[in-house]
Design an enzyme around this catalytic site. Structure first.
Site, PDB file in Angstrom:
ATOM      1  N   ASP A 153       1.127   1.756   0.773  1.00  0.00           N
ATOM      2  CA  ASP A 153       1.181   1.267   1.932  1.00  0.00           C
ATOM      3  C   ASP A 153       2.798   0.964   2.350  1.00  0.00           C
ATOM      4  O   ASP A 153       3.717   0.694   1.207  1.00  0.00           O
ATOM      5  CB  ASP A 153       0.928   0.064   2.141  1.00  0.00           C
ATOM      6  CG  ASP A 153       1.265   0.114   3.920  1.00  0.00           C
ATOM      7  OD1 ASP A 153       0.631   0.742   4.528  1.00  0.00           O
ATOM      8  OD2 ASP A 153       1.114  -1.042   4.439  1.00  0.00           O
ATOM      9  N   ASP A 187       4.194  -0.136   6.066  1.00  0.00           N
ATOM     10  CA  ASP A 187       4.830  -0.734   7.059  1.00  0.00           C
ATOM     11  C   ASP A 187       4.176  -1.812   6.549  1.00  0.00           C
ATOM     12  O   ASP A 187       3.248  -2.563   6.381  1.00  0.00           O
ATOM     13  CB  ASP A 187       4.285  -0.487   8.373  1.00  0.00           C
ATOM     14  CG  ASP A 187       4.442   0.787   8.737  1.00  0.00           C
ATOM     15  OD1 ASP A 187       5.425   0.234   9.274  1.00  0.00           O
ATOM     16  OD2 ASP A 187       3.272   1.490   9.523  1.00  0.00           O
ATOM     17  N   ASP A 223       0.003  -4.675   1.662  1.00  0.00           N
ATOM     18  CA  ASP A 223      -0.500  -5.718   2.507  1.00  0.00           C
ATOM     19  C   ASP A 223      -1.381  -5.919   3.032  1.00  0.00           C
ATOM     20  O   ASP A 223      -1.797  -7.404   3.609  1.00  0.00           O
ATOM     21  CB  ASP A 223       0.690  -6.714   3.080  1.00  0.00           C
ATOM     22  CG  ASP A 223       0.480  -5.097   4.555  1.00  0.00           C
ATOM     23  OD1 ASP A 223       0.639  -6.162   5.946  1.00  0.00           O
ATOM     24  OD2 ASP A 223       0.606  -4.700   4.386  1.00  0.00           O
TER      25      ASP A 223
END
Length: 234
Positions: free
Chosen positions: A9, A11, A184
């Site tokens: 990922d 961001d 996250d």
């Protein structure tokens, strides 16, 4: 089978923190509105946020819900302002503010360099539009360190939908059991990957409670810990 690809990922995973940049961006939008649009800053920021929510309701899980030009267009139109004239400028104000707060996480460059040296493919799998995510990768000095970008814009839907993971597997030329996903957001990144048979490494940097999930995955709290785990798989 050995490890052939690592998916990341972007961001809040490869850099921190999007939330801080997003909050700062609303401050900058308010300042821009008062200086250039002749409307109260808080009113414009609220209109921008309201149109962001409206798009999310209208097209849940779809790439347009990330388009700040559309947020700006709706906000400007709702206030009787010329969206054709100002929407792109507002979009740039927003993203410039986010970029000002972006910091690549410690260990990211080193891990990506090692993976590249060992011939392990890497793909950034991200819920966002391709152009702005490529710009982020350039700002973070990751362009030559990442093999592929797979955006939800390209895939046609956000994570945890399957297409973004299928595309990453296809681009990297590997099977699900030969890849691992680092992210996250537990639902989007980890459960989405597990749904496709891809191992998951949850970067729980905000120390959220563990969700209910019967399938095995790895939990870490720093990117350095994620890097150590991946290094052990090489």
């Amino acid at each position: 089978m050995g490890l052939k690809a690592v998916f990341f990922d972007l961001d809040d995973t490869l850099y921190s923190s999007f939330q801080e940049g997003d909050q700062y961006a609303y401050e900058k939008l308010a300042m821009y509105a008062e200086a250039h649009l002749g409307v109260p800053g808080e009113q414009f920021a609220r209109a921008f946020r309201d149109n962001r929510r409206r798009l999310a309701r209208q097209q849940p899980g779809m790439p347009p819900t990330h388009d700040r030009v559309l947020f700006a267009q709706g906000a400007l139109e709702s206030l009787g302002l010329n969206a054709v004239k100002y929407a792109r400028a507002v979009h740039r104000v927003y993203w410039n503010a986010v970029f000002d707060k972006m910091q690549v996480r410690p260990g990211v460059h080193q891990l990506l360099d090692e993976l590249k040296m060992r011939g392990i493919k890497t793909a950034v799998c991200t819920d966002m539009l391709a152009d702005i995510q490529m710009e982020k990768l350039a700002y973070l000095d990751l362009l030559d360190r990442v093999s592929y970008l797979v955006s939800s814009e390209e895939a046609g839907m956000d994570k945890p939908g399957a297409p973004i993971f299928w595309l990453a597997l296809q681009k990297c030329g590997c099977l699900p059991q030969e890849a691992v996903m680092v992210g996250d957001n537990f639902r989007h990144d980890i459960q989405g990957a597990l749904d496709q048979g891809i191992a998951g490494v949850w970067l729980n940097w905000t120390h959220l409670p563990k969700p209910e999930e019967a399938r095995p995955y790895t939990e870490v709290f720093t990117f350095e810990q994620a890097a150590q785990y991946i290094h052990a798989l090489l």
